[in-house]
Design an enzyme around this catalytic site. Structure first.
Site, short mmCIF file in Angstrom:
data_model
loop_
_atom_site.label_atom_id
_atom_site.label_comp_id
_atom_site.label_asym_id
_atom_site.label_seq_id
_atom_site.Cartn_x
_atom_site.Cartn_y
_atom_site.Cartn_z
N GLU A 248 37.31 -18.19 27.38
CA GLU A 248 38.43 -18.54 26.52
C GLU A 248 39.60 -17.57 26.66
O GLU A 248 40.77 -17.96 26.66
CB GLU A 248 37.98 -18.62 25.06
CG GLU A 248 37.13 -19.82 24.71
CD GLU A 248 35.67 -19.70 25.12
OE1 GLU A 248 34.92 -20.68 24.96
OE2 GLU A 248 35.29 -18.61 25.63
N HIS B 67 29.51 -23.75 14.80
CA HIS B 67 30.22 -24.97 15.19
C HIS B 67 30.88 -25.67 14.00
O HIS B 67 31.38 -26.78 14.14
CB HIS B 67 29.27 -25.97 15.86
CG HIS B 67 28.72 -25.51 17.17
ND1 HIS B 67 27.71 -24.58 17.26
CD2 HIS B 67 29.04 -25.84 18.45
CE1 HIS B 67 27.43 -24.37 18.54
NE2 HIS B 67 28.22 -25.11 19.29
#
Length: 659
Positions: free
Chosen positions: A398, A465
C-alpha cells in the site's frame, strides 16, 4: 583512485571540475554561517559531491531527479540561482517553501527536482510514479532517485524496487553508501557485502560505482541513463563513498575511527580530481584559483541578495489558505434528468467509469482490480474498456502504491487508489499523512490522488476488515475526507473528488454496497465537497451523522413522529459544513452526534466541541455523542451489535427528548 578515462575530452574534464567544486565551496561557507548562527542546521555532503554532480550531469534537464539532503550538487548542477537556495535555508519568502520547511525538503517543477521528506523512504515510490507517467506517455525519459544505505532497510525501499521491477519502470535507484546511518555503521544495518546485490532479488540490473570518482560517475551514469531511455527498466546503483562530517553538524564524527577517516580523506573527491587535472596538465594552478575566486564571488553576491530580503511575514488567512491546492469546483449540473435505480456499489462504479472517460490518462491502481474487478467488483469490466496501463493490478504494498500515485500527480496525471479494505490503509499511512497531506503547503505541489476506502461493520468481518477509521485522517491538515451515505451522493462526490487536485480519502460503507438501492441520475455530474444535506426535516432533535449513521437515524425515525428528528447527513467530514451544523442547532436546540467509529477522539467529539464553542447559546440540553465502544470491532454478530453505536441511539434520543 584511477580517474583517467579515454572517453572524456579536456572541456568535459574542466566542466566536471567546476560543477564539483561549486557545492564544496558553498558548503564551506555554510559551515561558517552555521557557527555564526545565520542558518539553523546543516547536513553536510562533503566527501560525496561527485555522486550528485556526476549523476545530474548525466541526466537531461527535463528529467526528474529526487535528491536527499546531502545532494547540494543536484541543485547547483541544475543551475538553481544560489540566492534562492540561500533564502530557502534562511526561511525567507524567496526560497521554495515560504519558510515552511528547511534545507532540501522542497521541490521545484521549474528545475524538475522533487525534494525529500524526513522519512526518506517515500521518495523512492514517488519516483516510481513519475517513471510510470513517463512510460505511459512514451517520453523516452528516465527518473533518478537517491537514498542512503540506511534507507535501504526501510520497507519503502523494498516496495519501490518490487513495483519498479514488476512494471519495468525507467527509474534509476541511487544508493549513497557512506558507511554510517547517523552513528550506526553499516555492519549493524545489513548483513551483505554489497547493497547492489539486493537488485538481483527483484530482478533488477545493478552496478557498483566509485562514488568519489567524478569521471567514473559521470561516464557510467551517462551510459546507464541512455540504456534506460532506450528500453524502460529499473536499475540499482550502489555508490561507495564516505561523508567526512557528521550526520548533521551537531552530532560530530567521534564515532568514526581515525584510520577510517584518514583513509577517505585521501580519497576526497574534490582534492583527488584537482590533483589529477593538475598532474595531467589539463588545468593550471592559476586557472584553478580563478575558478575558485569566481565561484566564491558568486556565493558572496547571492548571499547579499538573500540577506537583503526581509524576514518572511504572513497572516493567519494566508497560512490557512495554502494548506490545500486552490480549487473551485465548477458544478457539473445534472443534464440528463433520467434516473436509474442503482445499488450503492453500482453508483460508485458508474462514477469511476465516467471519470476515467472524462480524464483520459487517469490511472486506477489497487490489488486485484484489473481482470478480477476488485474484491467488490467495482472495477469489473474496466480493463476491457481502458486497458491494463490505466487499470493496474498492484503488488501488496500500500505504501509504495500511494507514493506512486503522488508521482503521477507530479507529472499531472490523476489517479485513484483502491484500498482492498480501508483497514489496510495503515500500511500506507506515512505517505498519506506526511507526503500527500503536506506537499502543497510545503512547496505548492498538488497531490491529485483519491484513495477509495471500503469500510464499516455489519458484515461480520472482525477487527481487520470492519473498521471505519476516518478519524485517522480528519486530524491531518491537507487531507479531504468524504463519506457519502446514498448512491446518488456517492456517484456525484466521487466525480468531484477526482476533479479536485487535493488528496481525498473517499469512504464507502461495505454494508451499503448491495443492500441500498435508490434512483441515481444518469450521466456525469458532481456534487460540492464540504456541503451537508438535510435528509429529514424536524424540530425537536438534530441528529448529525454520516455514512451508515444516516440509515440508523432514518430507521429510528419510523418509531417517532416524522417531524421529531432533523437528520443532517454531513457527506464530507473534512472540510466540515459548519454552516449547516449551526443552522440545524438553531432550529432544534438539541443535538445528537452519531458516528459508527469508536468514541474517543472521533469526528463526533470535534463536532460536539465546535457546537459547545460556537453555538452554546442555542442549546437547551447538553450535546450527546452516540458512538461505538472504545474497543476493537469484534467478529461475532451478537458482539458486533453490542459494539455498534446503533444499539445505544434510541436511549440517547429518549433521554434528550425528556431533558
Amino acid at each position: 583512485m584511477q580517474i583517467d578515462t579515454q572517453q572524456l575530452d579536456k572541456a568535459t574534464y574542466i566542466k566536471l571540475y567546476k560543477k564539483l567544486l561549486k557545492p564544496r565551496l558553498i558548503e564551506e561557507k555554510m559551515l561558517i554561517l552555521l557557527r555564526q548562527g545565520k542558518i539553523s542546521k546543516w547536513f553536510s555532503g562533503i566527501g560525496q559531491e561527485a555522486i550528485a554532480v556526476g549523476v545530474t550531469l548525466a541526466m537531461k534537464d527535463d528529467e526528474y531527479i529526487l535528491p536527499m539532503h546531502r545532494n547540494l550538487g543536484v541543485f547547483t548542477t541544475r543551475q538553481i540561482p544560489l540566492h534562492r537556495l540561500f533564502k530557502q535555508w534562511q526561511g525567507k519568502a524567496g526560497g521554495f517553501t515560504n519558510g515552511r520547511d528547511r534545507s532540501f525538503h522542497f521541490g521545484t517543477q521549474d528545475y524538475k527536482i522533487v525534494g525529500m521528506i524526513s522519512h526518506l523512504g517515500p521518495q523512492l515510490g514517488v519516483a516510481n510514479g513519475i517513471a510510470l507517467a513517463q512510460k505511459l506517455k512514451k517520453t523516452n525519459k528516465a527518473t533518478c532517485v537517491f537514498t542512503g544505505e540506511g534507507g535501504t532497510s526501510e520497507g519503502d525501499f523494498h516496495e519501490a524496487l518490487n513495483i519498479a521491477s514488476v512494471w519495468q519502470l525507467p527509474v534509476v535507484f541511487c544508493i549513497e553508501n557512506n558507511g554510517y546511518g547517523l552513528s550506526t555503521p553499516s555492519s549493524q544495518q545489513y548483513f551483505i557485502e554489497d547493497l547492489a546485490d539486493r537488485g538481483a532479488a527483484y530482478g533488477i540490473e545493478s552496478h557498483i560505482i566509485d562514488g568519489n570518482n567524478i569521471a567514473e560517475v559521470y561516464e557510467k551514469m551517462t551510459y546507464i541513463f541512455e540504456e534506460v531511455r532506450k528500453k524502460p527498466k529499473p536499475v540499482l546503483i550502489e555508490f561507495k563513498t564516505f561523508r567526512q562530517r557528521g550526520h548533521e553538524e551537531a552530532s560530530g564524527t567521534k564515532y568514526v575511527p581515525d584510520e577510517l577517516m584518514d583513509h577517505w580523506k585521501e580519497r576526497d573527491p574534490v582534492d583527488s580530481y584537482e590533483n589529477f587535472l593538475f598532474e595531467k596538465s589539463i588545468i593550471e594552478n592559476s586557472e584553478i584559483e580563478d575558478i575558485k575566486q569566481t565561484i566564491k564571488a558568486e556565493i558572496d553576491e547571492h548571499l547579499k541578495i538573500a540577506y537583503d530580503e526581509p524576514d518572511i511575514e504572513s497572516t493567519l488567512e494566508d497560512e490557512s489558505c495554502d494548506v490545500f491546492s486552490p480549487h473551485k469546483l465548477k458544478p457539473i449540473e445534472i443534464e440528463n434528468h433520467n434516473t436509474k435505480s442503482l445499488r450503492y456499489v453500482d453508483a460508485i462504479s458508474a462514477g469511476l467509469r465516467l471519470a476515467m472517460r472524462k480524464f483520459n490518462d487517469m490511472v486506477i491502481m489497487g490489488q486485484d482490480i484489473a481482470e478480477y474487478g476488485g474484491v467488490f467488483k467495482i472495477t469489473e469490466g474496466f480493463v476491457e474498456e481502458f486497458g491494463q496501463d490505466r487499470v493496474r493490478n498492484t503488488p501488496i504494498c500500500e505504501s509504495g502504491v500511494i507514493e506512486a500515485a503522488m508521482g503521477l500527480s507530479i507529472y499531472d496525471i490523476k489517479s485513484v487508489v483502491e484500498m482492498q479494505f480501508g483497514d489496510f490503509v495503515s500500511s500506507g499511512f506515512n505517505p498519506i499523512v506526511n507526503y500527500l497531506a503536506k506537499v502543497h503547503y510545503r512547496w505548492g505541489q498538488n497531490a491529485d490522488v483519491v484513495i477509495r476506502m471500503p469500510c464499516g461493520a455489519g458484515v461480520g468481518a472482525g477487527p481487520f476488515h470492519s473498521q471505519t477509521n476516518e478519524a485517522w485522517f480528519t486530524k491531518t491538515p491537507g487531507l479531504k475526507v468524504v463519506y457519502p451515505a446514498f448512491p446518488e451522493d456517492a456517484k456525484g462526490l466521487l466525480c468531484a473528488a477526482v476533479e479536485d487536485p487535493n488528496p481525498i480519502l473517499f469512504f464507502e460503507h461495505k454494508a451499503l454496497y448491495r443492500s441500498l438501492k435508490s434512483p441515481v441520475h444518469e450521466g456525469y455530474y458532481t456534487q460540492e465537497i464540504g456541503k451537508a444535506n438535510i435528509v429529514n426535516s424536524g424540530n425537536k432533535i438534530s441528529i448529525i451523522t454520516y455514512g451508515m449513521g444516516v440509515h440508523w437515524a432514518l430507521a429510528l425515525l419510523e418509531s417517532y413522529p416524522e417531524d421529531t428528528f432533523e437528520i443532517l447527513d454531513l457527506k464530507t467530514l473534512k472540510p466540515l459544513d459548519n454552516v449547516s451544523i449551526l443552522e440545524t442547532v438553531k432550529k432544534t436546540n438539541k443535538v445528537v452526534v452519531l458516528q459508527e467509529d469508536s468514541e474517543f477522539g472521533g469526528v463526533a467529539a470535534e463536532i460536539s466541541a465546535w457546537i459547545s464553542e460556537y453555538a452554546f447559546q442555542f442549546l437547551d440540553a447538553p450535546v450527546k455523542r452516540v458512538c461505538s465502544l472504545d474497543t476493537p470491532i469484534p467478529f461475532a454478530e451478537n458482539l458486533e451489535k453490542i459494539y455498534l453505536a446503533n444499539s445505544r441511539l434510541k436511549q440517547a434520543v429518549d433521554e434528550l427528548l425528556e431533558f
